[in-house]
Write a protein that holds these residues in place. Structure first.
Motif, short mmCIF file in Angstrom:
data_model
loop_
_atom_site.label_atom_id
_atom_site.label_comp_id
_atom_site.label_asym_id
_atom_site.label_seq_id
_atom_site.Cartn_x
_atom_site.Cartn_y
_atom_site.Cartn_z
N PHE A 1 0.87 -1.39 -0.03
CA PHE A 1 0.21 0.16 -0.03
C PHE A 1 0.75 1.13 0.07
O PHE A 1 0.60 2.47 -0.94
CB PHE A 1 -0.90 -0.10 1.20
CG PHE A 1 -1.84 1.11 1.25
CD1 PHE A 1 -1.73 2.21 2.08
CD2 PHE A 1 -2.90 1.41 0.25
CE1 PHE A 1 -2.65 3.30 2.40
CE2 PHE A 1 -3.70 2.47 0.38
CZ PHE A 1 -3.42 3.20 1.36
N ARG A 2 2.10 1.25 0.77
CA ARG A 2 2.64 2.35 0.86
C ARG A 2 3.39 2.57 -0.46
O ARG A 2 3.51 3.79 -1.10
CB ARG A 2 3.96 2.19 1.91
CG ARG A 2 3.41 2.22 3.51
CD ARG A 2 4.39 2.07 4.30
NE ARG A 2 3.71 1.72 5.68
CZ ARG A 2 4.52 1.60 6.87
NH1 ARG A 2 5.81 1.41 6.75
NH2 ARG A 2 3.95 1.52 7.96
N ILE B 1 1.01 4.26 -2.92
CA ILE B 1 0.83 5.71 -2.45
C ILE B 1 2.29 6.40 -3.04
O ILE B 1 1.95 7.59 -3.95
CB ILE B 1 0.88 5.82 -0.83
CG1 ILE B 1 -0.26 5.46 -0.46
CG2 ILE B 1 0.94 7.62 -0.62
CD1 ILE B 1 -1.67 6.02 -0.77
N VAL B 2 3.37 5.84 -2.85
CA VAL B 2 4.41 6.50 -3.33
C VAL B 2 4.50 6.73 -5.01
O VAL B 2 4.94 7.87 -5.50
CB VAL B 2 5.79 5.88 -3.03
CG1 VAL B 2 7.07 6.54 -3.68
CG2 VAL B 2 6.07 6.07 -1.43
N PHE C 1 2.35 9.36 -5.91
CA PHE C 1 2.78 10.85 -5.46
C PHE C 1 3.80 11.08 -6.54
O PHE C 1 3.70 12.22 -6.89
CB PHE C 1 3.56 10.61 -4.28
CG PHE C 1 3.77 12.02 -3.65
CD1 PHE C 1 5.20 12.34 -3.90
CD2 PHE C 1 2.95 12.56 -2.90
CE1 PHE C 1 5.70 13.57 -3.45
CE2 PHE C 1 3.28 13.92 -2.52
CZ PHE C 1 4.89 14.32 -2.86
#
Lengths: 195, 290
Positions: free
Chosen positions: A15-16, A19-20, A23
């Motif tokens: 998940f991280r 997100i990155v 971004f």
């Protein structure tokens, strides 16, 4: 593929990472954020259009071709934040008809940004100019005498210091910034709203 | 859509060092208009803080806007209209304002009515009082916040009130001072912002009670523009609650490139506790329109 996606969402690392990646996508294709934070938009609008009843935000996308035309007319390059789109505000009266437009611009003075708000009538004439924020020491460019010179001007006028616009003594950074901002806003309006 | 990245190096008391991605945030804003004007504003902000350890919504709300913004109704998760918070959010600055020390809450879920009449602003908000702890209803006594402001050329003055039960933020100083995570807060506050040429002066004065404990505080903050890209920042804050805490801070902010800032600041706490925190921040903000 669905199982794979569920795995990504259920795993915190996955998940991280997602997100990155999102971004980074926005980061790479992004502009620098507009510093012209409009602090009191509605109050400023009513200074220029006292009979305003409401307003609409309008966004115009600037194509590469339009960008070149605007830069040629301006005889200068647009900054990255000026070159992708243009936002302005349509002022409406109680009947919903258009009273005019509010356009904003920020130009650099000697001590930071000078925030300029311009009101324009539907026929392209300037109705008024308001300086929302500026930190310049010399404040001649904020005076009623200086700003009233712009009223009634259109894109067809030659807005230059010493010609259409008179200054007291030697011109200062603030006055030059306001003139540049007004010319820029007139050109944007002419190319993106009228045409 | 806009967003930013906030990376920091901190040195605490000359011996503890910490390098962290303090925050990575994305903001979404959409305006929907009818034939007369802008009507609905939809805001969604997501924060990913502390090296990805916390993912939380920041402000997330829907706002219905009346003609010329003279009245608005907002529902969702937003910054409480108390004191300087209404117009001045120091979340991504090194030298922060008083809400962490004072209220222990900044964002909350609820409903707000706000707008302006001539030179006066008004806001009244009813919230759950749980802050960013969680978004679901927790059957808490409701928190009411009220603000009236006045502005003229170069000056804003506000009077605020807050009353209700608050579930304070984890790690907040208020939780540490009171020894409880939930408390009944009453506050009165006055805030002032004055623009004088290259100088911006901000002040906030508060008085109140946390349960039966009297609270008083002051914040004085100033930003001085030295050049187009360079700004000097100074801060003093004081809070009296079971002893007193004082904070003095000084820093420099440099816009290296458009939207890219390098900031360095030192903040010294004395009184109830003693601590010196030196921070170097790299901050970048961007925008993308669809």
């Amino acid at each position: 593929m669905l199982l794979h996606f569920r795995f990504i969402m259920s795993s915190s690392t996955g998940f991280r990472t997602l997100i990155v990646l999102c971004f980074c996508f926005f980061f790479i294709s992004a502009l620098y954020a507009d510093v012209c934070v409009w602090r009191n938009p509605e109050r400023t609008m009513t200074k220029i259009f006292p009979d305003a009843d409401d307003y609409k935000t309008i966004t115009k996308i600037i194509s590469k071709g339009k960008r070149k035309i605007i830069e040629k007319r301006l005889d200068d390059e647009l900054t990255s934040e000026e070159s992708k789109d243009w936002i302005y505000y349509e002022i409406t009266d109680t009947g919903g008809a258009t009273s005019g437009y509010i356009i904003t611009d920020a130009e650099k003075g000697e001590y930071g940004v000078i925030e300029i708000v311009m009101g324009m009538l539907p026929d392209g004439k300037i109705k008024g100019i308001y300086i929302q924020r500026a930190m310049e020491k010399d404040k001649k460019f904020k005076s009623k005498e200086f700003l009233e010179q712009f009223i009634g001007k259109t894109i067809k006028d030659h807005i230059r210091i010493g010609e259409d616009i008179k200054t007291e003594g030697e011109s200062i950074a603030g006055e030059a910034a306001v003139i540049l901002g007004v010319i820029k806003m007139l050109i944007f309006y002419d190319e993106l709203e009228k045409k | 859509m806009s967003g930013g990245i906030d990376g920091r190096y901190k040195n605490v008391n000359g011996n503890r060092n910490n390098v962290e991605l303090e925050g990575l945030f994305l903001n979404f804003r959409k305006v929907l208009s009818d034939e007369k004007g802008d009507r609905l504003i939809i805001i969604g902000q997501l924060d990913i803080d502390n090296n990805f350890k916390e993912i939380k919504p920041y402000q997330t709300y829907i706002q219905y806007k009346g003609p010329l913004g003279k009245w608005n109704i907002r529902a969702g998760h937003y910054i409480l209209p108390f004191g300087l918070l209404s117009d001045y959010d120091t979340e991504r600055l090194v030298l922060r304002s008083l809400e962490n020390l004072n209220l222990g809450i900044k964002l909350d879920t609820g409903i707000e009515v706000f707008g302006y009449i001539e030179d006066f602003d008004y806001a009244i908000s009813i919230n759950q009082g749980v802050g960013r702890n969680r978004l679901a209803d927790v059957d808490n006594d409701k928190l009411t916040t009220l603000k009236i402001g006045w502005q003229d050329e170069g000056i804003n003055i506000g009077l605020s009130g807050l009353i209700g039960k608050v579930l304070t933020e984890e790690g907040s100083i208020i939780r540490k001072d009171i020894g409880l995570d939930t408390l009944y807060e009453k506050r009165l506050g006055m805030d002032i912002t004055k623009y004088i040429g290259q100088l911006i002066l901000r002040g906030e004065f508060i008085i109140g009670k946390d349960n039966e404990e009297t609270v008083g505080g002051i914040l004085l903050k100033t930003d001085y523009v030295l050049t187009q890209e360079l700004e000097l920042n100074l801060k003093y804050s004081y809070l009296q609650r079971k002893g007193n805490r004082n904070f003095i801070g000084a820093g420099i902010s440099h816009e290296v490139y458009k939207g890219l800032f390098f900031r360095i600041a030192d903040e010294y706490q004395f009184g109830k506790e003693y601590e010196n925190v030196a921070t170097f921040q790299i901050y970048y903000e961007f925008i993308n329109r669809f």
